[in-house]
Design a protein around this motif. Structure first.
Motif, PDB file in Angstrom:
ATOM      1  N   ALA A  10       0.825  -1.204   0.000  1.00 10.49           N
ATOM      2  CA  ALA A  10       0.000   0.000   0.000  1.00 10.49           C
ATOM      3  C   ALA A  10       0.862   1.258   0.000  1.00 10.49           C
ATOM      4  N   VAL A 271      -5.342   0.894  -0.365  1.00 12.24           N
ATOM      5  CA  VAL A 271      -5.676  -0.346   0.343  1.00 12.24           C
ATOM      6  C   VAL A 271      -6.559  -1.235  -0.527  1.00 12.24           C
ATOM      7  N   GLY A 297      -8.216  -4.714   5.524  1.00 13.34           N
ATOM      8  CA  GLY A 297      -8.329  -3.662   4.522  1.00 13.34           C
ATOM      9  C   GLY A 297      -9.384  -2.633   4.877  1.00 13.34           C
TER      10      GLY A 297
END
Length: 414
Positions: A10, A271, A297
């Motif tokens: 991420a 994400v 997430g």
């Protein structure tokens, strides 16, 4: 597959998106200081229209490429290879068709009375559409670190273009820099993808065109409609705002709010993008492991959006001053867009989990509801004499996030 590494992936994806999104925001700040509201509205409308039309021309192939490039190197025994070459070829064909169509169509259909060169609009759609599949492949292959360097360079090019446009008081220069940056981004990402996958893997089954196209469209069909509706929402809301008494100035304010709405969603977006290939590759894991990954997430998306929005709300008066006195909407003008972003932040993460589990038709239905709510609230605001914007985005966000949780739970994903 362990969930470790999600934050690292991420981060690199974040760097890439900050370079892209941040350069657009800095360009807007530079241009508002030198262009009149009508000229700045032309630049903002160009940016929004190119994004919408390229999503139309992409025909849902962006998410499709992420979905199937994520399987490269992770195919199960006996699994039939997906026709990646046909997928890419269709994307190029759609991009060229969109370019020709926009060159030939009457310019007044899309210009909304603003000063936007038609040929530049067509080139912009061509550039962004050509970047759709390699961009999606980067996400599927998780080549975020390599792609981030390209994003930094293309972002710098956009800022340079904004500076030159500001000095010459010519918004078309800034529009051109967006187009050039998109072309360079696509070329760089194409090089990364080909180097990672190889021509032979991409060309596999490219000879069986008929069956390959059918296989592509089975998945891409629902995602095409999702992309069209998602891209149309902001544009349609902008057209409603252009109908208000404020006209170009109100649209310029809307574009500023929309930029900060999108900025809050940068981290949650990273994400959700990282989560998609992980869920695909984790298909054989236990239900508990899949749920843990998806909940991780969701928590990351919601928390990061809330933190960024709170910081933005605190600094809102100073942020608005940067754009100049004529755009100073105050703390709560910006706060409305920040709130809307927080409300919708978990939705895309949940949506990618739904799509990864072959729930694209359910996500299509949910997106249709979101678009209906967005436009309905916008029209109601317009009829009441208000300016559609943050309230429409917030109302649609509440509906989309609530329904996304419901669908994910019904599919046993959370």
């Amino acid at each position: 597959m362990k969930n470790s590494g999600l934050a690292e992936k991420a981060f690199w994806s974040l760097l890439s998106q900050i370079s892209s999104r941040g350069s657009l925001m800095l360009s807007a700040i530079i241009l508002t200081r030198s262009l009149d509201p009508h000229a700045f509205a032309s630049y903002s409308y160009f940016q929004l229209t190119v994004s919408m039309l390229s999503a139309y021309a992409a025909m849902g192939l962006g998410v499709t490429s992420s979905r199937y490039f994520s399987e490269v190197g992770h195919e199960r025994s006996g699994q039939e290879l997906f026709p990646l070459g046909v997928l890419w070829g269709l994307s190029i064909l759609f991009a060229l068709a969109a370019f020709i169509f926009l060159i030939l169509m009457p310019g007044r259909w899309l210009s909304a009375g603003l000063l936007i060169p038609q040929w530049l609009l067509a080139l912009g759609v061509l550039a962004l559409t050509l970047e759709i599949v390699p961009g999606g492949a980067i996400l599927g292959l998780e080549k975020y670190k390599q792609a981030s360097l390209i994003s930094v360079f293309s972002g710098g090019l956009m800022i340079l273009g904004a500076c030159v446009a500001s000095r010459n008081a010519t918004p078309s220069i800034a529009m051109g820099s967006i187009v050039l940056a998109a072309f360079l981004q696509g070329v760089g990402e194409t090089f990364i993808v080909i180097r990672a996958v190889g021509w032979r893997r991409i060309a596999t089954r490219a000879h069986s065109i008929g069956s390959s196209i059918g296989r592509v469209l089975v998945f891409a069909g629902p995602m095409l409609l999702v992309s069209l509706m998602a891209a149309s929402g902001s544009w349609l809301l902008g057209r409603l705002i252009l109908l208000t008494p404020g006209g170009a100035h109100a649209f310029a304010m809307y574009s500023i709010g929309l930029q900060w709405f999108a900025f809050v969603l940068v981290l949650p977006g990273m994400v959700s993008r990282v989560l998609l290939p992980r869920v695909v590759r984790n298909a054989n894991a236990s239900v508990e492991e899949q749920r843990a990954l998806i909940w991780q997430g969701i928590r990351m998306a919601g928390t990061t959006a809330l933190v960024v929005a709170l910081i933005g709300l605190i600094l809102a008066p100073e942020i608005m001053k940067i754009y100049g006195a004529q755009y100073d909407g105050g703390r709560w003008f910006l706060g409305g867009y920040l709130l809307a972003a927080v409300l919708i932040a978990p939705a895309n993460t949940i949506g990618n989990a739904i799509v990864a589990s072959n729930g694209q038709k359910q996500w299509l239905g949910l997106t249709a509801v979101w678009l209906g709510v967005l436009i309905s609230v916008g029209v109601i605001m317009l009829l009441l004499g208000g300016v559609p914007g943050s309230m429409a985005l917030a109302g649609a966000a509440v509906v989309q996030t609530t329904l996304a949780f419901y669908i994910a739970r019904s599919r046993n994903l959370i």
